[in-house]
Every structure is written in C-alpha cells, then in structure tokens.
Design a protein around this motif. Structure first.
Motif, PDB file in Angstrom:
ATOM      1  N   ALA A 157      23.051 115.401 112.161  1.00 48.94           N
ATOM      2  CA  ALA A 157      23.946 114.267 111.896  1.00 48.94           C
ATOM      3  C   ALA A 157      24.358 114.262 110.428  1.00 48.94           C
ATOM      4  O   ALA A 157      24.402 113.227 109.784  1.00 48.94           O
ATOM      5  CB  ALA A 157      23.266 112.957 112.263  1.00 48.94           C
ATOM      6  N   SER A 158      24.675 115.440 109.907  1.00 46.22           N
ATOM      7  CA  SER A 158      24.971 115.539 108.473  1.00 46.22           C
ATOM      8  C   SER A 158      26.181 114.716 108.074  1.00 46.22           C
ATOM      9  O   SER A 158      26.211 114.136 106.987  1.00 46.22           O
ATOM     10  CB  SER A 158      25.185 117.007 108.085  1.00 46.22           C
ATOM     11  OG  SER A 158      26.202 117.600 108.880  1.00 46.22           O
ATOM     12  N   ASP A 159      27.177 114.637 108.960  1.00 40.77           N
ATOM     13  CA  ASP A 159      28.365 113.837 108.646  1.00 40.77           C
ATOM     14  C   ASP A 159      28.040 112.346 108.614  1.00 40.77           C
ATOM     15  O   ASP A 159      28.433 111.620 107.690  1.00 40.77           O
ATOM     16  CB  ASP A 159      29.496 114.127 109.630  1.00 40.77           C
ATOM     17  CG  ASP A 159      29.070 114.071 111.097  1.00 40.77           C
ATOM     18  OD1 ASP A 159      27.869 113.871 111.380  1.00 40.77           O
ATOM     19  OD2 ASP A 159      29.946 114.233 111.973  1.00 40.77           O
ATOM     20  N   TYR A 160      27.303 111.889 109.603  1.00 43.66           N
ATOM     21  CA  TYR A 160      26.907 110.480 109.667  1.00 43.66           C
ATOM     22  C   TYR A 160      25.985 110.124 108.498  1.00 43.66           C
ATOM     23  O   TYR A 160      26.149 109.066 107.861  1.00 43.66           O
ATOM     24  CB  TYR A 160      26.200 110.221 110.999  1.00 43.66           C
ATOM     25  CG  TYR A 160      25.851 108.779 111.271  1.00 43.66           C
ATOM     26  CD1 TYR A 160      26.817 107.880 111.717  1.00 43.66           C
ATOM     27  CD2 TYR A 160      24.552 108.305 111.100  1.00 43.66           C
ATOM     28  CE1 TYR A 160      26.506 106.551 111.987  1.00 43.66           C
ATOM     29  CE2 TYR A 160      24.219 106.983 111.366  1.00 43.66           C
ATOM     30  CZ  TYR A 160      25.196 106.116 111.807  1.00 43.66           C
ATOM     31  OH  TYR A 160      24.874 104.801 112.068  1.00 43.66           O
ATOM     32  N   CYS A 161      25.027 111.010 108.194  1.00 38.96           N
ATOM     33  CA  CYS A 161      24.104 110.755 107.084  1.00 38.96           C
ATOM     34  C   CYS A 161      24.834 110.724 105.747  1.00 38.96           C
ATOM     35  O   CYS A 161      24.535 109.892 104.886  1.00 38.96           O
ATOM     36  CB  CYS A 161      23.008 111.824 107.054  1.00 38.96           C
ATOM     37  SG  CYS A 161      21.889 111.789 108.466  1.00 38.96           S
ATOM     38  N   ALA A 162      25.793 111.627 105.576  1.00 37.69           N
ATOM     39  CA  ALA A 162      26.568 111.647 104.331  1.00 37.69           C
ATOM     40  C   ALA A 162      27.355 110.349 104.173  1.00 37.69           C
ATOM     41  O   ALA A 162      27.426 109.783 103.075  1.00 37.69           O
ATOM     42  CB  ALA A 162      27.512 112.843 104.323  1.00 37.69           C
ATOM     43  N   ALA A 163      27.942 109.874 105.272  1.00 32.86           N
ATOM     44  CA  ALA A 163      28.709 108.635 105.220  1.00 32.86           C
ATOM     45  C   ALA A 163      27.824 107.452 104.867  1.00 32.86           C
ATOM     46  O   ALA A 163      28.172 106.631 103.998  1.00 32.86           O
ATOM     47  CB  ALA A 163      29.404 108.403 106.559  1.00 32.86           C
ATOM     48  N   LYS A 164      26.676 107.354 105.517  1.00 36.15           N
ATOM     49  CA  LYS A 164      25.785 106.220 105.275  1.00 36.15           C
ATOM     50  C   LYS A 164      25.123 106.308 103.902  1.00 36.15           C
ATOM     51  O   LYS A 164      24.921 105.284 103.230  1.00 36.15           O
ATOM     52  CB  LYS A 164      24.728 106.145 106.382  1.00 36.15           C
ATOM     53  CG  LYS A 164      25.304 105.757 107.741  1.00 36.15           C
ATOM     54  CD  LYS A 164      26.055 104.436 107.705  1.00 36.15           C
ATOM     55  CE  LYS A 164      26.378 103.900 109.075  1.00 36.15           C
ATOM     56  NZ  LYS A 164      27.157 102.636 109.029  1.00 36.15           N
ATOM     57  N   GLY A 165      24.768 107.510 103.477  1.00 40.98           N
ATOM     58  CA  GLY A 165      24.234 107.663 102.125  1.00 40.98           C
ATOM     59  C   GLY A 165      25.255 107.282 101.072  1.00 40.98           C
ATOM     60  O   GLY A 165      24.934 106.669 100.052  1.00 40.98           O
ATOM     61  N   GLY A 166      26.511 107.639 101.328  1.00 42.95           N
ATOM     62  CA  GLY A 166      27.584 107.260 100.417  1.00 42.95           C
ATOM     63  C   GLY A 166      27.768 105.756 100.334  1.00 42.95           C
ATOM     64  O   GLY A 166      28.005 105.207  99.258  1.00 42.95           O
ATOM     65  N   ILE A 167      27.639 105.077 101.476  1.00 39.18           N
ATOM     66  CA  ILE A 167      27.758 103.619 101.497  1.00 39.18           C
ATOM     67  C   ILE A 167      26.646 102.977 100.674  1.00 39.18           C
ATOM     68  O   ILE A 167      26.882 102.012  99.935  1.00 39.18           O
ATOM     69  CB  ILE A 167      27.748 103.102 102.946  1.00 39.18           C
ATOM     70  CG1 ILE A 167      29.076 103.429 103.615  1.00 39.18           C
ATOM     71  CG2 ILE A 167      27.479 101.601 102.998  1.00 39.18           C
ATOM     72  CD1 ILE A 167      29.119 103.147 105.102  1.00 39.18           C
ATOM     73  N   ILE A 168      25.450 103.519 100.770  1.00 42.44           N
ATOM     74  CA  ILE A 168      24.330 102.965  99.996  1.00 42.44           C
ATOM     75  C   ILE A 168      24.575 103.127  98.497  1.00 42.44           C
ATOM     76  O   ILE A 168      24.397 102.186  97.707  1.00 42.44           O
ATOM     77  CB  ILE A 168      23.008 103.632 100.417  1.00 42.44           C
ATOM     78  CG1 ILE A 168      22.626 103.178 101.834  1.00 42.44           C
ATOM     79  CG2 ILE A 168      21.887 103.306  99.435  1.00 42.44           C
ATOM     80  CD1 ILE A 168      21.467 103.939 102.449  1.00 42.44           C
ATOM     81  N   ALA A 169      25.024 104.308  98.079  1.00 48.42           N
ATOM     82  CA  ALA A 169      25.311 104.536  96.658  1.00 48.42           C
ATOM     83  C   ALA A 169      26.487 103.676  96.197  1.00 48.42           C
ATOM     84  O   ALA A 169      26.472 103.125  95.083  1.00 48.42           O
ATOM     85  CB  ALA A 169      25.597 106.013  96.419  1.00 48.42           C
ATOM     86  N   PHE A 170      27.505 103.560  97.038  1.00 49.03           N
ATOM     87  CA  PHE A 170      28.656 102.706  96.741  1.00 49.03           C
ATOM     88  C   PHE A 170      28.214 101.260  96.544  1.00 49.03           C
ATOM     89  O   PHE A 170      28.659 100.578  95.607  1.00 49.03           O
ATOM     90  CB  PHE A 170      29.665 102.819  97.894  1.00 49.03           C
ATOM     91  CG  PHE A 170      30.877 101.953  97.756  1.00 49.03           C
ATOM     92  CD1 PHE A 170      31.936 102.329  96.944  1.00 49.03           C
ATOM     93  CD2 PHE A 170      30.979 100.761  98.467  1.00 49.03           C
ATOM     94  CE1 PHE A 170      33.073 101.538  96.826  1.00 49.03           C
ATOM     95  CE2 PHE A 170      32.115  99.963  98.360  1.00 49.03           C
ATOM     96  CZ  PHE A 170      33.162 100.350  97.531  1.00 49.03           C
ATOM     97  N   THR A 171      27.317 100.799  97.390  1.00 48.99           N
ATOM     98  CA  THR A 171      26.787  99.433  97.288  1.00 48.99           C
ATOM     99  C   THR A 171      26.161  99.197  95.924  1.00 48.99           C
ATOM    100  O   THR A 171      26.435  98.189  95.261  1.00 48.99           O
ATOM    101  CB  THR A 171      25.738  99.184  98.384  1.00 48.99           C
ATOM    102  OG1 THR A 171      26.357  99.289  99.671  1.00 48.99           O
ATOM    103  CG2 THR A 171      25.095  97.814  98.233  1.00 48.99           C
TER     104      THR A 171
END
Length: 252
Positions: A157-171
């Motif tokens: 789930a590298s695409d999903y994990c990248a998206a969610k990790g990005g959201i956390i850093a963005f937050t």
C-alpha cells in the motif's frame, strides 16, 4: 451541546467515517456541510441529519480538483456565511475494483497520482480555502484524516501510505503556521475500522489484521467520530499539531 452554532464541512461525508462524523456533529449543534462526489450519498446523509432534527446541506464536488474545491467553498460560504471546522476526510482505499494486493512495481502512474490526489491534494486544496476564511476571523479548527498506514506503513500500500504520511506531515507544518491566528490543526490516524472502504478486506487477510490488533476487532465509526468531536470542541483547546490514533493497539 459542544458545537452549538458552529459550521462544519466534512469532505467524503456521504458514507463511513464522514457520515458518522456528520451525524455526531449535528447532534452536538453544528450545521453540517456534507461533501461527497456522489450526489445521492451526500443527500442521504443530509436527510438523515435533518430527520434527526439537525441542519445540513449537500455539497457535491470532486475534492481532488482545485477548481471544484474553489467552487464548493464559494457555495458553502454563500449558504452558511462562514466555516468554523473543516474535516478533510475524503479518501479511497484502493484504485482498482479488486481485493487483490498490488505490489509497488505493478502500480501505474495513474493509480499513484489518483491515490495522492484523492487524499493529499484534496487536503491541501480544502485547507487553503478554509484558511482564507479562518485567518481573518482568527479562529477555526482543521482536522485531517491520516491513518496508521502513515505512521507505521503497510505492505503493498505504498501509494496509500505515502498519501497518509504526507497528510500527517502537512498537518504538523500548517499547525505551526496558523496557531498564532487562533486556528488549531490536528490529525486523526485510525486503525482498521468497519466501513464500506474496508469491506473488501475479508477472509484470511481480515483475520490476520484482527489478530494483529490487541483489542481483537476492527474499530467502529463512532470511535473515530468521538475523536473528531474532541478535536473540534473546546475540550481540545491546548491540542495543536497532534496525531490521535484510535487503532485498538495495532500501533502502540
């Protein structure tokens, strides 16, 4: 009521976690904008809220589109006059209509971009528009939906994990940027929750995930709605840039 007279917009509000948050926030006195890409889903939740005595309106838009988000916010502000709380919840669990896992080397460019656009781009687009209203009035709450996928990683789930990790850093970045303006930005990182998005997880794979969760079950949408309510109301007035993770112990 914890959200009396507050105005909230929930993206992806037509089912699953978004629906549950909409119903919860309406019970607490908020006026709810229910966004979804599917008109019937948005309207169904609005109808549920109204039948329960709450106030809601549907806003149909593909939040992975910058232009669609701008129009949605214009319509939202015209309808409600302001925005107090934004919940960036829109998302997808997979890019193919199959329950089979897709290794990273088999993911296409289109699948990668669709996953990031649906999660990460939409979070940016909606946050940008909300801040244009919140900064002048020096108040607001933004709650972004991350995932344990963004905190611990999930195979295939590298695409999903990248998206969610990005959201956390963005937050965390935006939280530091706007806290002085009276705006609190936080994130929720759910574990595996029983929703339509996880319905394709079944059989042995589901049993494995349950076994890896110390509480021995998937969570319920109300578990996430309760965390969102906490972050949206005055109970969390000293919380900023944080990641709450109701996950049954999947990540400790």
């Amino acid at each position: 009521m914890k959200l009396k007279d507050k105005v909230v917009l929930i993206t992806g509000g037509g089912s699953g976690l978004g629906r549950e948050m909409g119903l919860t926030f309406a019970r607490e006195g908020a006026s709810v904008g229910v966004n979804d890409i599917r008109p019937e889903s948005a309207q169904n939740v609005v109808t549920e809220i109204e039948r329960a005595g709450g106030k809601a309106r549907p806003f149909v838009a593909d939040v992975s589109s910058s232009a669609a988000v701008r129009k949605m916010f214009a319509d939202f502000i015209a309808a409600f006059g302001t925005i107090d709380i934004l919940i960036n919840n829109a998302g997808i669990g997979r890019t193919r209509d199959t329950s089979e896992v897709i290794p990273t080397y088999q993911k296409t460019d289109e699948e990668w971009h669709k996953m990031l656009a649906t999660h990460l781009d939409s979070t940016f687009y909606c946050t940008r528009e909300a801040l244009k209203v919140m900064i002048p009035k020096q108040s607001g709450r933004i709650i972004n939906m991350g995932s344990v996928a963004g905190t611990t990683g999930l195979a295939f789930a590298s695409d999903y994990c990248a998206a969610k990790g990005g959201i956390i850093a963005f937050t965390k970045s935006v939280a530091r940027e706007v806290v002085a303006a009276g705006i609190l930005v936080n994130c929720i990182a759910p574990g595996f929750i029983d929703t339509p998005m996880t319905a394709f997880i079944e059989g042995e794979f589901r049993q494995q995930l349950v076994a890896m969760t110390p509480m021995g079950r998937f969570g319920e949408p109300s578990d996430i709605a309760a965390a969102a309510l906490f972050l949206a109301c005055e109970d969390s007035k000293f919380m900023v840039g944080q990641v709450l993770s109701p996950n049954g112990g999947y990540v400790i």
